[in-house]
Design an enzyme around this catalytic site. Structure first.
Site, PDB file in Angstrom:
ATOM      1  N   SER A 179      23.767 -12.928  44.349  1.00 25.09           N
ATOM      2  CA  SER A 179      23.423 -14.338  44.455  1.00 25.09           C
ATOM      3  C   SER A 179      21.937 -14.475  44.765  1.00 25.09           C
ATOM      4  O   SER A 179      21.225 -15.267  44.168  1.00 25.09           O
ATOM      5  CB  SER A 179      24.278 -14.978  45.544  1.00 25.09           C
ATOM      6  N   CYS A 180      21.476 -13.702  45.718  1.00 27.89           N
ATOM      7  CA  CYS A 180      20.083 -13.797  46.148  1.00 27.89           C
ATOM      8  C   CYS A 180      19.635 -12.397  46.564  1.00 27.89           C
ATOM      9  O   CYS A 180      20.411 -11.662  47.173  1.00 27.89           O
ATOM     10  CB  CYS A 180      20.009 -14.764  47.320  1.00 27.89           C
ATOM     11  N   ILE A 181      18.413 -12.042  46.235  1.00 25.99           N
ATOM     12  CA  ILE A 181      17.924 -10.710  46.597  1.00 25.99           C
ATOM     13  C   ILE A 181      16.503 -10.839  47.126  1.00 25.99           C
ATOM     14  O   ILE A 181      15.711 -11.619  46.598  1.00 25.99           O
ATOM     15  CB  ILE A 181      18.027  -9.747  45.390  1.00 25.99           C
ATOM     16  N   GLN A 188       7.717  -3.917  49.887  1.00 23.41           N
ATOM     17  CA  GLN A 188       7.721  -4.151  48.448  1.00 23.41           C
ATOM     18  C   GLN A 188       6.921  -3.084  47.706  1.00 23.41           C
ATOM     19  O   GLN A 188       6.102  -2.387  48.294  1.00 23.41           O
ATOM     20  CB  GLN A 188       7.179  -5.560  48.152  1.00 23.41           C
ATOM     21  N   ARG A 189       7.198  -2.969  46.417  1.00 24.72           N
ATOM     22  CA  ARG A 189       6.539  -1.981  45.526  1.00 24.72           C
ATOM     23  C   ARG A 189       6.796  -0.542  45.954  1.00 24.72           C
ATOM     24  O   ARG A 189       5.950   0.321  45.811  1.00 24.72           O
ATOM     25  CB  ARG A 189       5.028  -2.252  45.437  1.00 24.72           C
ATOM     26  N   PHE A 192      12.508  -0.292  46.553  1.00 25.60           N
ATOM     27  CA  PHE A 192      13.690  -0.769  47.276  1.00 25.60           C
ATOM     28  C   PHE A 192      14.422  -1.884  46.514  1.00 25.60           C
ATOM     29  O   PHE A 192      15.637  -2.014  46.618  1.00 25.60           O
ATOM     30  CB  PHE A 192      13.317  -1.251  48.680  1.00 25.60           C
ATOM     31  N   GLY A 193      13.680  -2.703  45.763  1.00 23.72           N
ATOM     32  CA  GLY A 193      14.307  -3.749  44.948  1.00 23.72           C
ATOM     33  C   GLY A 193      15.223  -3.115  43.911  1.00 23.72           C
ATOM     34  O   GLY A 193      16.364  -3.518  43.735  1.00 23.72           O
ATOM     35  N   ARG A 194      14.702  -2.092  43.261  1.00 24.18           N
ATOM     36  CA  ARG A 194      15.493  -1.369  42.267  1.00 24.18           C
ATOM     37  C   ARG A 194      16.720  -0.721  42.914  1.00 24.18           C
ATOM     38  O   ARG A 194      17.818  -0.735  42.366  1.00 24.18           O
ATOM     39  CB  ARG A 194      14.622  -0.306  41.604  1.00 24.18           C
ATOM     40  N   GLU A 214      22.824 -14.083  39.662  1.00 20.56           N
ATOM     41  CA  GLU A 214      22.891 -15.539  39.543  1.00 20.56           C
ATOM     42  C   GLU A 214      21.574 -16.080  39.004  1.00 20.56           C
ATOM     43  O   GLU A 214      20.504 -15.570  39.344  1.00 20.56           O
ATOM     44  CB  GLU A 214      23.186 -16.137  40.936  1.00 20.56           C
ATOM     45  N   SER A 218      14.062 -15.656  40.211  1.00 17.85           N
ATOM     46  CA  SER A 218      12.659 -15.921  40.542  1.00 17.85           C
ATOM     47  C   SER A 218      11.793 -15.110  39.575  1.00 17.85           C
ATOM     48  O   SER A 218      12.284 -14.221  38.869  1.00 17.85           O
ATOM     49  CB  SER A 218      12.370 -15.493  41.974  1.00 17.85           C
TER      50      SER A 218
END
Ligand SMILES: [Zn+2]
Length: 297
Positions: A179-181, A188-189, A192-194, A214, A218
């Site tokens: 839903s939201c990440i 960041q970079r 961790f997002g991956r 969802e 962004s």
């Protein structure tokens, strides 16, 4: 009819009533966020663990906190406070050193906790308020009960430090797996997002149900997902040597929904279309050439 415009931004008191006011007439309330127009948001800071972080967007903290230039957050329970002294007093008695949930993953110094919005409501609400400081659009703040929050932490002797999280609706008709990440700016970079995106697809595969994030995503989210989808597809293609592969099969193996796979193939010009609904993969994307992809219905 008159119109009342109220800004939800925490740095200004934009509260405008238009001149067509006629007492006793109908009333329309417009909730706005002046956000980037408001000079205040640029100077807003939070203290979070050992970091002092400049925020990017406004977040609907209660008014008495929203007006301060800086908020002090407990990095473990996410309680927000008005001063350093209050935070220091809180830290002595807080007693939290990790998110309030079961640890469902651990590797080296990373852990993932599955926090239930129904069980740890205040923590999840505070997490949403914190996340909004770094997300341009987000609507979930208070109705956290229908969601699970997968919280990623980096651990040391002091505790489990929040890196980021994604939320997921427990029963989602649209089959959204995220839903939201959000990843905290200081992390960041660094991949961790991956990691969290990959984790969300791992959960989807375990559920035997292809998923998709969802919408709308962004700007940062869209870039992260497109890069992730592309790398997963290339990896799949290079591991499967059959001459014919189907999008349905890729979806089963990766947890990605067929639409996202097809979109990625198209957006990266990885396919040449044919009239018979089958397509050829562009050769430069393949070790093994002349592979045909079929769109399963
Ligand atoms: Zn605390």
């Amino acid at each position: 009819m008159y119109h009342l415009f109220v800004c939800t931004c925490m740095h200004c008191s934009f509260n405008f009533m238009c001149s067509c006011l006629a007492p006793g007439n109908k009333f329309s309330l417009f909730i706005l966020s002046c956000c980037r127009l408001c000079p205040g948001w640029k100077n807003f800071m939070i203290e979070f663990g050992k970091y002092e972080i400049q925020t990017w967007y406004s977040s609907p903290y209660p008014q008495e906190y929203a007006r301060l230039p800086k908020l002090y957050l407990c990095e473990f329970c996410l309680k927000y406070m008005k001063s350093k002294n209050i935070l220091l007093r809180h830290s002595k008695k807080c007693g939290w050193f990790h998110p309030p949930a079961n640890e469902i993953y651990r590797r080296n110094d990373l852990s993932v906790f599955e926090v239930d919005g129904n069980v740890s409501k205040i923590y999840c609400q505070n997490l949403c308020l914190l996340a909004k400081l770094f997300l341009d659009h987000k609507t979930l703040y208070y109705d956290v009960e229908p969601f699970l929050f997968y919280v990623l932490t980096k651990n040391d002797e002091k505790g489990c430090h929040l890196v980021g999280y994604f939320s997921k609706e427990k029963l989602c008709q649209q089959k959204y797996n995220v839903s939201c990440i959000m990843i905290m700016p200081q992390y960041q970079r660094q991949g961790f997002g991956r990691f969290l995106i990959d984790f969300s697809y791992l959960l989807s595969r375990r559920e035997g149900q292809a998923g998709s994030p969802e919408k709308p995503l962004s700007d940062l989210g869209r870039l992260s997902y497109l890069a992730y989808w592309k790398s997963v597809i290339l990896e799949y293609l290079n591991c499967h040597h059959e001459k014919q592969i189907s999008i349905k099969g890729m979806s089963r193996a990766t947890g990605m929904c067929p639409h996202d796979i097809a979109t990625t193939l198209q957006q990266h010009s990885m396919i040449d279309k044919r009239e018979d609904r089958s397509v050829n993969l562009v050769k430069k994307f393949l070790k093994y050439q002349d592979k045909t992809v079929t769109f399963s219905t």
